[in-house]
Motif scaffolding. Structure first.
Motif, PDB file in Angstrom:
ATOM      1  N   GLN A   1     -10.840 -14.686  -6.940  1.00 48.50           N
ATOM      2  CA  GLN A   1     -11.436 -14.748  -8.485  1.00 48.50           C
ATOM      3  C   GLN A   1     -11.395 -15.638  -9.117  1.00 48.50           C
ATOM      4  O   GLN A   1      -9.705 -16.138  -8.969  1.00 48.50           O
ATOM      5  CB  GLN A   1     -11.136 -13.229  -9.049  1.00 48.50           C
TER       6      GLN A   1
ATOM      7  N   LYS B   1       0.018 -12.140 -14.027  1.00 51.25           N
ATOM      8  CA  LYS B   1      -0.639 -11.508 -15.048  1.00 51.25           C
ATOM      9  C   LYS B   1       0.078 -10.206 -15.398  1.00 51.25           C
ATOM     10  O   LYS B   1      -0.055  -9.370 -16.665  1.00 51.25           O
ATOM     11  CB  LYS B   1      -1.906 -11.177 -14.696  1.00 51.25           C
ATOM     12  N   THR B   2       2.099 -10.063 -14.542  1.00 52.29           N
ATOM     13  CA  THR B   2       1.923  -8.477 -14.743  1.00 52.29           C
ATOM     14  C   THR B   2       3.412  -9.635 -14.865  1.00 52.29           C
ATOM     15  O   THR B   2       4.163 -10.635 -14.004  1.00 52.29           O
ATOM     16  CB  THR B   2       2.580  -8.462 -13.235  1.00 52.29           C
TER      17      THR B   2
ATOM     18  N   ARG C   1     -10.254 -18.225 -12.539  1.00 57.36           N
ATOM     19  CA  ARG C   1      -9.614 -17.191 -13.801  1.00 57.36           C
ATOM     20  C   ARG C   1      -9.534 -18.357 -14.584  1.00 57.36           C
ATOM     21  O   ARG C   1      -9.505 -19.621 -13.936  1.00 57.36           O
ATOM     22  CB  ARG C   1      -8.168 -17.192 -14.055  1.00 57.36           C
TER      23      ARG C   1
ATOM     24  N   GLU D   1       0.574  -1.263  -0.255  1.00 57.36           N
ATOM     25  CA  GLU D   1      -0.210   0.148   0.280  1.00 57.36           C
ATOM     26  C   GLU D   1       1.266   0.927  -0.002  1.00 57.36           C
ATOM     27  O   GLU D   1       0.848   2.472  -0.401  1.00 57.36           O
ATOM     28  CB  GLU D   1      -1.032   0.107   1.380  1.00 57.36           C
TER      29      GLU D   1
ATOM     30  N   GLN E   1      -2.278  -8.586  -6.838  1.00 56.67           N
ATOM     31  CA  GLN E   1      -2.666 -10.374  -6.570  1.00 56.67           C
ATOM     32  C   GLN E   1      -1.341 -10.806  -7.200  1.00 56.67           C
ATOM     33  O   GLN E   1      -1.157 -12.237  -6.862  1.00 56.67           O
ATOM     34  CB  GLN E   1      -3.189 -11.007  -8.350  1.00 56.67           C
ATOM     35  N   ASP E   2      -0.118 -10.318  -8.063  1.00 57.87           N
ATOM     36  CA  ASP E   2       0.583 -11.595  -8.284  1.00 57.87           C
ATOM     37  C   ASP E   2       1.585 -11.618  -7.124  1.00 57.87           C
ATOM     38  O   ASP E   2       2.328 -12.201  -7.057  1.00 57.87           O
ATOM     39  CB  ASP E   2       1.867 -10.910  -9.464  1.00 57.87           C
TER      40      ASP E   2
ATOM     41  N   LYS F   1       0.948   1.520  -3.270  1.00 59.49           N
ATOM     42  CA  LYS F   1       0.492   1.755  -3.954  1.00 59.49           C
ATOM     43  C   LYS F   1      -0.413   1.144  -5.153  1.00 59.49           C
ATOM     44  O   LYS F   1      -0.637   1.038  -5.887  1.00 59.49           O
ATOM     45  CB  LYS F   1       0.007   3.624  -4.647  1.00 59.49           C
TER      46      LYS F   1
ATOM     47  N   GLN G   1      -1.402  -2.159  -7.302  1.00 56.36           N
ATOM     48  CA  GLN G   1      -3.350  -2.633  -6.695  1.00 56.36           C
ATOM     49  C   GLN G   1      -3.748  -3.280  -8.587  1.00 56.36           C
ATOM     50  O   GLN G   1      -2.388  -4.148  -9.299  1.00 56.36           O
ATOM     51  CB  GLN G   1      -3.831  -1.339  -7.240  1.00 56.36           C
ATOM     52  N   GLY G   2      -4.865  -4.357  -8.176  1.00 53.52           N
ATOM     53  CA  GLY G   2      -5.113  -5.197  -9.340  1.00 53.52           C
ATOM     54  C   GLY G   2      -4.028  -6.375  -9.445  1.00 53.52           C
ATOM     55  O   GLY G   2      -3.531  -6.482  -8.547  1.00 53.52           O
ATOM     56  N   ASP G   3      -3.684  -6.385 -10.797  1.00 54.88           N
ATOM     57  CA  ASP G   3      -3.027  -7.176 -11.034  1.00 54.88           C
ATOM     58  C   ASP G   3      -1.654  -7.085 -10.578  1.00 54.88           C
ATOM     59  O   ASP G   3      -1.491  -8.600 -10.245  1.00 54.88           O
ATOM     60  CB  ASP G   3      -3.198  -7.559 -12.606  1.00 54.88           C
ATOM     61  N   GLU G   4      -1.153  -6.552  -9.722  1.00 48.86           N
ATOM     62  CA  GLU G   4       0.073  -6.592  -9.863  1.00 48.86           C
ATOM     63  C   GLU G   4       0.256  -6.893  -8.472  1.00 48.86           C
ATOM     64  O   GLU G   4       0.756  -7.668  -8.096  1.00 48.86           O
ATOM     65  CB  GLU G   4       1.076  -4.587  -9.861  1.00 48.86           C
TER      66      GLU G   4
END
Length: 369
Positions: free
Chosen positions: A218, A112-113, A220, A47, A57-58, A50, A52-55
């Protein structure tokens, strides 16, 4: 095969992290949920940047699987020297091998990244004194985060809980700032955990609910090639647990899928059978090698512990969302039609075709090995 399978990949990684914790417990007295605590500390630190999202998750996936090569490392390296002392062995001369194996293995997971070199460098020190002598500005941010989170969790495990543990951790981080850890990561930790109460959730396990709130589970969708890669990744971790089972899970997966295809299953169910076969012995990670590799006949007590592996498979795979069918196909491979199998003593009326097939394939694979 064009049909695709939907999987809770984060949940599967979380379930596997428990199995890896069991291996780590054989090296050092680490509490279970180590992988999940490292993931939680990591995403809380993220955090600060900052992320977020796919990053995010990975990062969580990498943290959960940061020690994915433990079984391989123990099997191929430590056992050569008959040396399995403690985590210190993993953080000195041979840590680079543990990281190299882990980096190679992780390429089978569909991130994803770009997570290149995250596992490879997750034991590097900011001042360049780590296994590969990389300084902090040469190391991916995710690797630096996981390195700090991993170290802090081990310290927390060894110093107990409460204010004394928190004070020790604070002093340790400040003392090793710009040495073991770069200033930015130390600042991120204190940004995420401002006082002992914010850190206490790691010892009472309330952090896990928070982990899954921050990282949504989620599902996939994967094509057959990706599904097979994921299955092979987990099967390899299981098979390296014991020299007696060097290709057992892969063999069961391959034959279960072939059997299913031969009798006319559609591609989705063929993939499910492959995945169930790959995971059927994941519960063996919770059984000591003194039992798995005992050359003599097992005592009644030892055999009872060995039988627990199928129950552990059931418990571990129960952590994955919407995985009940694959879990049962995997975990019931020692059940018998006469009700004398284990772990649940199911009878013919309670065992479906796929569960019976898996039991047959497992026996065949064991005999032909």
């Amino acid at each position: 095969m064009k049909e695709e399978l939907s999987i809770d990949i984060i949940g599967l990684a979380g379930a596997c992290s428990y199995a890896l914790d069991c291996i780590e417990a054989e090296l050092v007295n680490i509490k279970n949920k180590h992988g999940k605590r490292v993931a939680y500390i990591s995403i809380c630190m993220a955090e600060y940047w900052k992320i977020q999202g796919d990053e995010l998750q990975d990062l969580a996936m990498c943290a959960l699987l940061h020690d994915n090569a433990l079984t391989q490392y123990i099997s191929e390296e430590l056992k050569k020297d008959s040396v399995i002392h403690c985590k210190k062995d993993l953080s000195e001369k041979k840590t680079n091998l543990h990281c190299i194996y882990g980096e190679k293995n992780i390429t089978k997971i569909p991130f994803k990244t770009d997570v290149s070199n995250v596992i490879l460098y997750h034991h590097e020190h900011a001042d360049g004194t780590g296994p590969f002598q990389k300084k902090w500005n040469e190391i991916p941010l995710f690797a630096r985060i996981i390195h700090l989170a991993d170290t802090i969790d081990i310290i927390g495990n060894n110093t107990g809980s409460g204010n004394n543990s928190w004070n020790f951790i604070c002093q340790f981080l400040l003392k090793n700032k710009d040495g073991l850890f770069d200033s930015e990561c130390v600042n991120a930790f204190f940004h995420a955990f401002t006082h002992s109460e914010s850190f206490i959730c790691l010892s009472d396990n309330s952090f896990e609910m928070k982990l899954w709130e921050i990282i949504p589970r989620q599902k996939r969708v994967f094509d057959w090639k990706t599904c097979k890669n994921v299955a092979d990744f987990f099967a390899k971790i299981v098979d390296y647990k014991s020299s007696f089972t060097s290709r057992h899970s892969i063999g069961v997966a391959e034959k279960a899928a072939f059997f299913a295809q031969y009798i006319g299953y559609d591609s989705i169910n063929v993939q499910k059978m492959y995945l169930a076969g790959a995971l059927h012995d994941i519960g063996k990670m919770a059984v000591g090698n003194e039992i798995l590799e005992k050359p003599d006949k097992l005592t009644d007590d030892e055999f009872s512990k060995m039988k627990n592996h199928a129950g552990y498979t059931y418990l571990i795979l129960s952590e994955v969302n919407d995985f009940e069918e694959i879990r049962d196909w995997a975990a019931f491979h020692h059940e018998k039609l006469n009700g004398k199998g284990y772990p649940f003593g199911k009878t013919a009326d309670e065992l479906n075709e796929q569960e019976r097939m898996m039991a047959c394939v497992d026996i065949y694979q064991a005999l032909t090995e």
